[in-house]
Write a protein that holds these residues in place. Structure first.
Motif, short mmCIF file in Angstrom:
data_model
loop_
_atom_site.label_atom_id
_atom_site.label_comp_id
_atom_site.label_asym_id
_atom_site.label_seq_id
_atom_site.Cartn_x
_atom_site.Cartn_y
_atom_site.Cartn_z
N GLY A 67 -7.41 -3.43 4.22
CA GLY A 67 -6.61 -4.35 3.43
C GLY A 67 -7.08 -4.38 1.99
O GLY A 67 -8.15 -3.85 1.66
N VAL A 73 -2.58 -6.69 0.42
CA VAL A 73 -2.36 -6.39 1.84
C VAL A 73 -3.36 -7.17 2.67
O VAL A 73 -4.58 -6.98 2.52
N TRP A 86 -4.55 5.28 6.40
CA TRP A 86 -5.36 4.75 5.31
C TRP A 86 -6.63 5.57 5.12
O TRP A 86 -7.07 5.80 3.99
N ALA A 125 -1.84 -3.50 13.34
CA ALA A 125 -0.69 -2.84 12.70
C ALA A 125 -0.49 -1.45 13.29
O ALA A 125 -1.44 -0.67 13.40
N GLU A 146 3.75 0.35 10.12
CA GLU A 146 3.37 -0.76 9.24
C GLU A 146 2.24 -0.36 8.32
O GLU A 146 2.19 -0.78 7.16
N GLN A 147 1.32 0.46 8.80
CA GLN A 147 0.23 0.93 7.95
C GLN A 147 0.77 1.74 6.77
O GLN A 147 0.26 1.65 5.65
N LYS A 171 3.79 1.43 5.41
CA LYS A 171 4.40 0.46 4.49
C LYS A 171 3.33 -0.25 3.66
O LYS A 171 3.51 -0.48 2.46
N ASN A 172 2.22 -0.59 4.30
CA ASN A 172 1.12 -1.24 3.57
C ASN A 172 0.52 -0.33 2.51
O ASN A 172 0.07 -0.80 1.46
#
Length: 262
Positions: free
Chosen positions: A52, A57, A81, A215, A219-220, A222-223
């Motif tokens: 995050g 995020v 990530w 997530a 979703e990751q 999008k983050n």
């Protein structure tokens, strides 16, 4: 695969979701927070790696977390990530080898660091005010402080209550766990009654599973966009998480043991 790298005794030694409707015991532990608590065991703790960016995020754990070794380095199963972070570290290395200054590559390294998974701890306590289990989220340095205080009183956990507090914010945050010496004076009748129930049953380590936001890969991705990373560099697009080979992690610096503001 579990979201936690260590749980219980293994997690305690490391510093030397939804479960069908059950309420999560995690509580806010912001600056100024104070709880009167009991400690059942030094091993009521779980280690995890959260992702995050503060203010952008919210912290999450991947639905399919990477496999890490005892030092926290990723061995396999890099998430998006992780791949983005490694790509930026590789960019910085190429730039340095081409003669770029430290100041020139610093923004790239800073972004790479922000995208890395950070080691965190969840530790459980028994809230004497409510008579309920609570869980707080801690940085590695904060966990060391808390664990140290528990170790100092390890033989008297069934007889001593504590005051759990946090002051300051970000890297200046300070946590403490201090023994309440005069329980007759400093605990209410209800709090003393709750303390007497401390040993009735152990903390259910499975409850840690309810304390983190999980997530999936979509979703990751999008983050990552929200974080400001160009996902096209990984062959990804929103709604289409393409598979790409995991880059080497050899050039990334070791995970630091410091307090982080998320």
């Amino acid at each position: 695969m579990s979201m936690f790298t260590k749980v219980g005794a293994a997690a305690a030694a490391a510093t030397n979701g939804d479960d069908g409707g059950k309420d999560s015991p995690i509580v806010s532990f912001k600056s100024g927070s104070t709880y009167k608590v009991g400690v059942r065991s030094i091993n009521d703790v779980a280690e995890y790696f959260g992702y995050g960016i503060y203010g952008k995020v919210n912290t999450f754990v991947p639905k399919s977390p990477a496999v890490r070794n005892a030092k926290g380095s990723i061995q396999s199963g890099h998430g998006v990530w992780d791949r983005a972070s490694d790509l930026l570290y590789a960019d910085a290395k190429v730039a340095e080898e081409s003669g770029a200054s430290e100041a020139d590559v610093k923004p790239t390294k800073d972004m790479a660091y922000l995208l890395r998974g950070k080691k965190r701890y969840l530790r459980a306590f028994y809230d004497l005010t409510t008579g309920q289990d609570i869980v707080i989220d801690l940085s590695p340095n904060q966990e060391k402080v808390i664990k140290g205080a528990i170790e100092e009183n390890i033989d008297d956990l069934d007889a001593i209550a504590f005051k759990l507090s946090k002051k300051g914010t970000g890297q200046g945050a300070v946590v403490s766990l201090n023994a309440i010496v005069k329980m007759e004076r400093d605990l209410t009748d209800e709090e003393r009654a709750n303390f007497a129930k401390l040993g009735d049953e152990p903390f259910d380590l499975a409850d840690f599973e309810t304390c983190l936001y999980v997530a999936d890969e979509d979703e990751q991705v999008k983050n990552l966009v929200i974080a400001g990373f160009d996902i096209a560099r990984l062959g990804l697009s929103i709604g289409a998480s393409a598979q790409v080979p995991a880059p080497s992690n050899d050039d990334a610096p070791p995970i630091p043991d410091e307090d982080l503001p998320f």
